[in-house]
Design a protein around this motif. Structure first.
Motif, PDB file in Angstrom:
ATOM      1  N   ASP A  19      43.332  41.957  33.989  1.00 59.27           N
ATOM      2  CA  ASP A  19      42.227  42.447  34.811  1.00 59.27           C
ATOM      3  C   ASP A  19      42.756  43.047  36.109  1.00 59.27           C
ATOM      4  O   ASP A  19      42.309  44.116  36.552  1.00 59.27           O
ATOM      5  N   GLU A  20      43.734  42.381  36.720  1.00 57.83           N
ATOM      6  CA  GLU A  20      44.361  42.908  37.937  1.00 57.83           C
ATOM      7  C   GLU A  20      45.064  44.234  37.644  1.00 57.83           C
ATOM      8  O   GLU A  20      45.052  45.158  38.469  1.00 57.83           O
ATOM      9  N   HIS A  22      44.179  46.504  35.364  1.00 56.15           N
ATOM     10  CA  HIS A  22      43.181  47.569  35.247  1.00 56.15           C
ATOM     11  C   HIS A  22      42.649  47.983  36.616  1.00 56.15           C
ATOM     12  O   HIS A  22      42.320  49.163  36.833  1.00 56.15           O
ATOM     13  N   GLN A  23      42.558  47.038  37.553  1.00 55.40           N
ATOM     14  CA  GLN A  23      42.159  47.392  38.909  1.00 55.40           C
ATOM     15  C   GLN A  23      43.229  48.239  39.595  1.00 55.40           C
ATOM     16  O   GLN A  23      42.912  49.197  40.308  1.00 55.40           O
ATOM     17  N   ARG A  25      45.352  50.226  38.106  1.00 50.64           N
ATOM     18  CA  ARG A  25      45.289  51.550  37.498  1.00 50.64           C
ATOM     19  C   ARG A  25      44.160  52.379  38.105  1.00 50.64           C
ATOM     20  O   ARG A  25      44.319  53.589  38.342  1.00 50.64           O
ATOM     21  N   ALA A  26      43.023  51.763  38.387  1.00 49.73           N
ATOM     22  CA  ALA A  26      41.920  52.489  39.009  1.00 49.73           C
ATOM     23  C   ALA A  26      42.307  52.977  40.401  1.00 49.73           C
ATOM     24  O   ALA A  26      42.026  54.125  40.774  1.00 49.73           O
ATOM     25  N   ILE A  39      36.231  55.057  35.233  1.00 47.62           N
ATOM     26  CA  ILE A  39      36.265  53.830  36.027  1.00 47.62           C
ATOM     27  C   ILE A  39      34.952  53.090  35.811  1.00 47.62           C
ATOM     28  O   ILE A  39      33.870  53.671  35.920  1.00 47.62           O
ATOM     29  N   GLN A  41      33.273  49.372  37.092  1.00 49.70           N
ATOM     30  CA  GLN A  41      33.389  48.162  37.903  1.00 49.70           C
ATOM     31  C   GLN A  41      34.780  48.030  38.525  1.00 49.70           C
ATOM     32  O   GLN A  41      35.367  46.955  38.567  1.00 49.70           O
ATOM     33  N   ARG A  43      37.628  49.274  37.531  1.00 49.57           N
ATOM     34  CA  ARG A  43      38.738  49.117  36.591  1.00 49.57           C
ATOM     35  C   ARG A  43      38.859  50.365  35.722  1.00 49.57           C
ATOM     36  O   ARG A  43      37.857  50.918  35.292  1.00 49.57           O
ATOM     37  N   GLU A  44      40.106  50.775  35.478  1.00 49.02           N
ATOM     38  CA  GLU A  44      40.356  51.949  34.641  1.00 49.02           C
ATOM     39  C   GLU A  44      40.782  51.518  33.247  1.00 49.02           C
ATOM     40  O   GLU A  44      41.718  50.731  33.072  1.00 49.02           O
ATOM     41  N   ARG A  45      40.088  52.045  32.253  1.00 47.52           N
ATOM     42  CA  ARG A  45      40.427  51.823  30.847  1.00 47.52           C
ATOM     43  C   ARG A  45      40.192  53.117  30.093  1.00 47.52           C
ATOM     44  O   ARG A  45      39.382  53.950  30.498  1.00 47.52           O
TER      45      ARG A  45
END
Length: 207
Positions: A19-20, A22-23, A25-26, A39, A41, A43-45
């Protein structure tokens, strides 16, 4: 700094590190680089995160995520083949069971109090982690899409690369596809003195 490998389906404490990641990456791709990425919330996925990749993370001594990369076998769908085929001379990446793709590489370079030495160590830790995991899992080459600036960082680190096509502008970035060896010589060249890992094969050879 420590390198770890995490499966995409991990939960619990390791899941919190994902989770950290993905944050991070955003912040890097959307915030600092201004890329047009999805993006949600904070977070980038993207679609490649749903394909069961392995992630390499660099962790600080306090356990914070300092860097990350995503690894997918080239025999499976991957970003270089499907999103950036214009970087490949033939328009496609030749799939090999011993070649893996690295994508979404980034490091945390803008936290307060973190200067050039932190950035340098984080990048080299990521390089060593990617090479070490690849070697220990039967891969001998790593394909990646990168930019000219980062290609020079790879060269200065002593990690030899071979281009897979011509330089192309993607957005505002001069981009290129490279393949890099995953071998003991490259690992020893890039591995920083402070490097640690949870996987035995990752370790630096000492006299």
């Amino acid at each position: 700094m420590r390198a770890i490998a995490i499966d995409a389906n991990e939960h619990g404490e390791l899941g919190s590190l994902l989770d950290e990641m993905h944050q991070l990456r955003a912040r890097v791709f959307a915030g600092w680089l201004g890329w047009q990425v999805r993006i949600a919330q904070g977070r980038e996925r993207d679609e490649y995160d749903a394909l069961g990749p392995t992630y390499i993370l660099a962790l600080t001594d306090h356990g914070d995520v300092a860097g990350c990369a995503r690894l997918l076998p080239t025999i499976d769908p991957n970003m270089l083949s499907q999103t950036f085929p214009q970087l490949l001379a033939s328009g496609r990446l030749r799939a090999k069971p011993t070649r893996i793709e690295s994508s979404r590489f980034c490091v945390d370079s803008q936290r307060e109090g973190r200067g050039g030495q932190f950035l340098h160590e984080a990048i080299l830790t990521m390089f060593a982690g990617i090479i070490g995991w690849s070697m220990s899992n039967g891969f001998d080459h790593i394909a990646t899409a990168t930019d000219m600036r980062f290609e020079r960082i790879q060269q200065r680190a002593g990690w030899p690369m071979t281009r897979l096509g011509d330089v192309e502008f993607i957005g505002e970035t001069m981009s290129v596809a490279d393949t890099l060896p995953a071998d003991r010589v490259s690992f020893e060249r890039v591995c920083p003195a402070s490097y640690r890992s949870d996987v035995a094969c990752f370790q630096r050879v000492t006299a």
